[in-house]
Scaffold this motif. Sequence first.
Motif, PDB file in Angstrom:
ATOM      1  N   ASP A  30       0.864  -1.184   0.000  1.00 20.72           N
ATOM      2  CA  ASP A  30       0.000   0.000   0.000  1.00 20.72           C
ATOM      3  C   ASP A  30       0.906   1.241   0.000  1.00 20.72           C
ATOM      4  N   PHE A  31       1.043   1.852  -1.166  1.00 21.77           N
ATOM      5  CA  PHE A  31       1.995   2.965  -1.290  1.00 21.77           C
ATOM      6  C   PHE A  31       1.477   4.249  -0.639  1.00 21.77           C
ATOM      7  N   TYR A  32       0.183   4.337  -0.359  1.00 24.90           N
ATOM      8  CA  TYR A  32      -0.303   5.487   0.413  1.00 24.90           C
ATOM      9  C   TYR A  32       0.212   5.421   1.848  1.00 24.90           C
ATOM     10  N   ASP A  33       0.204   4.201   2.426  1.00 28.42           N
ATOM     11  CA  ASP A  33       0.776   4.014   3.761  1.00 28.42           C
ATOM     12  C   ASP A  33       2.282   4.276   3.738  1.00 28.42           C
ATOM     13  N   VAL A  34       2.929   3.823   2.660  1.00 28.00           N
ATOM     14  CA  VAL A  34       4.378   4.054   2.532  1.00 28.00           C
ATOM     15  C   VAL A  34       4.674   5.545   2.497  1.00 28.00           C
ATOM     16  N   LEU A  35       3.861   6.306   1.745  1.00 28.11           N
ATOM     17  CA  LEU A  35       4.075   7.747   1.642  1.00 28.11           C
ATOM     18  C   LEU A  35       3.913   8.418   3.005  1.00 28.11           C
ATOM     19  N   GLY A  36       2.885   8.068   3.743  1.00 28.26           N
ATOM     20  CA  GLY A  36       2.651   8.681   5.047  1.00 28.26           C
ATOM     21  C   GLY A  36       3.743   8.342   6.049  1.00 28.26           C
ATOM     22  N   ASP A  91       8.630   0.671  11.355  1.00 23.96           N
ATOM     23  CA  ASP A  91       7.236   0.866  10.957  1.00 23.96           C
ATOM     24  C   ASP A  91       7.116   1.017   9.441  1.00 23.96           C
ATOM     25  N   LEU A  92       8.057   1.715   8.821  1.00 22.63           N
ATOM     26  CA  LEU A  92       8.057   1.862   7.363  1.00 22.63           C
ATOM     27  C   LEU A  92       8.394   0.545   6.673  1.00 22.63           C
ATOM     28  N   LEU A  93       9.401  -0.142   7.208  1.00 23.39           N
ATOM     29  CA  LEU A  93       9.798  -1.419   6.597  1.00 23.39           C
ATOM     30  C   LEU A  93       8.703  -2.466   6.694  1.00 23.39           C
ATOM     31  N   ASP A  94       7.811  -2.318   7.662  1.00 27.40           N
ATOM     32  CA  ASP A  94       6.696  -3.249   7.810  1.00 27.40           C
ATOM     33  C   ASP A  94       5.817  -3.274   6.560  1.00 27.40           C
ATOM     34  N   GLU A  95       5.849  -2.172   5.777  1.00 31.28           N
ATOM     35  CA  GLU A  95       5.069  -2.124   4.542  1.00 31.28           C
ATOM     36  C   GLU A  95       5.719  -2.935   3.416  1.00 31.28           C
ATOM     37  N   PHE A  96       7.005  -3.234   3.557  1.00 33.46           N
ATOM     38  CA  PHE A  96       7.733  -3.956   2.501  1.00 33.46           C
ATOM     39  C   PHE A  96       8.073  -5.390   2.888  1.00 33.46           C
ATOM     40  N   VAL A  97       7.973  -5.703   4.180  1.00 38.92           N
ATOM     41  CA  VAL A  97       8.420  -7.011   4.672  1.00 38.92           C
ATOM     42  C   VAL A  97       7.255  -7.714   5.353  1.00 38.92           C
ATOM     43  N   HIS A  98       7.119  -9.025   5.087  1.00 35.30           N
ATOM     44  CA  HIS A  98       6.105  -9.844   5.742  1.00 35.30           C
ATOM     45  C   HIS A  98       6.784 -10.687   6.812  1.00 35.30           C
TER      46      HIS A  98
END
Length: 292
Positions: A25-31, A73-80
Amino acid sequence: MVLVMALAVLISYQLGSAKALVIIDFYDVLGEASTLILAVLGLLLMVSTRPQGRVTDHFYSGGLILVFSLSLDLLDEFVHYPDDLRLVSWLESLPQPLGLMLIAIGALEWRKEHLLVTRQLATREKVLREHQWLDPLTTLYTARYFHYLLQREISHAAESAQPLCIAHVNLICFSRFNQSYGSHAGDKLLHHVSELISLLLRPSDCVCREHSDRFLILLPNTDYAHARQLLAGLPNAITSELNTPAYLGCQVTLHEVKEHSAEQALNALTEAAAHTSADVQRGITRAARARA
């Protein structure tokens, strides 16, 4: 800071696996990236503009902890991560209160520091801030500023019937100090002297640099006896606290202002300082002859 962010990346990819791009979700990544970038910029700005000390240490330590948590917290968007793994979730959330607490402690210490700096600045600025009248070496205001301020205080003293004193501070044998240790050491000494005088004065007083090794002090609502008591320890404080050579002395001349203009008051102070200086020089000469 780079090491902290690298540690977050290492922990994330050691404990988890990269997500497919289609589920990110790149909106979450942006925020979250914006929050991390602002935290990093704030930390860099604080470290680059503040001097070292306890306040800076608290801000820096708290900021690093926050950067670490925000990076995870940011890396959580890229890593499972595995469903049964709670460690990363704890590392994301638990350090943040600690980092905010350190920043809050730093803010409290910063407030105390600000009050002390404001008190010290009050002895330099009094009621007017005109930086074209600022002496670049000592960061005190110049004789021109003192003249303006003295005229204002004379008018105020006349209206309120309050006493007013001014003082002249002269470093004796300062030229000899310059010749012995060099102009750089002389400039450093003048800066330390200005800081010490400002520290010893009351918030209502004001100190300015007149010329070279000479300083002027304004003491509002102060009669001669009280002014003499306030400045009695100044010469000894300068010579002892700054560990100056034995030949370097400090001459303080006081004058209670009765004149109606700043120019007349300063002329009277200059005459009194000249008489005091002559007496001091005669004393030095007699002492030298006695030693011979």
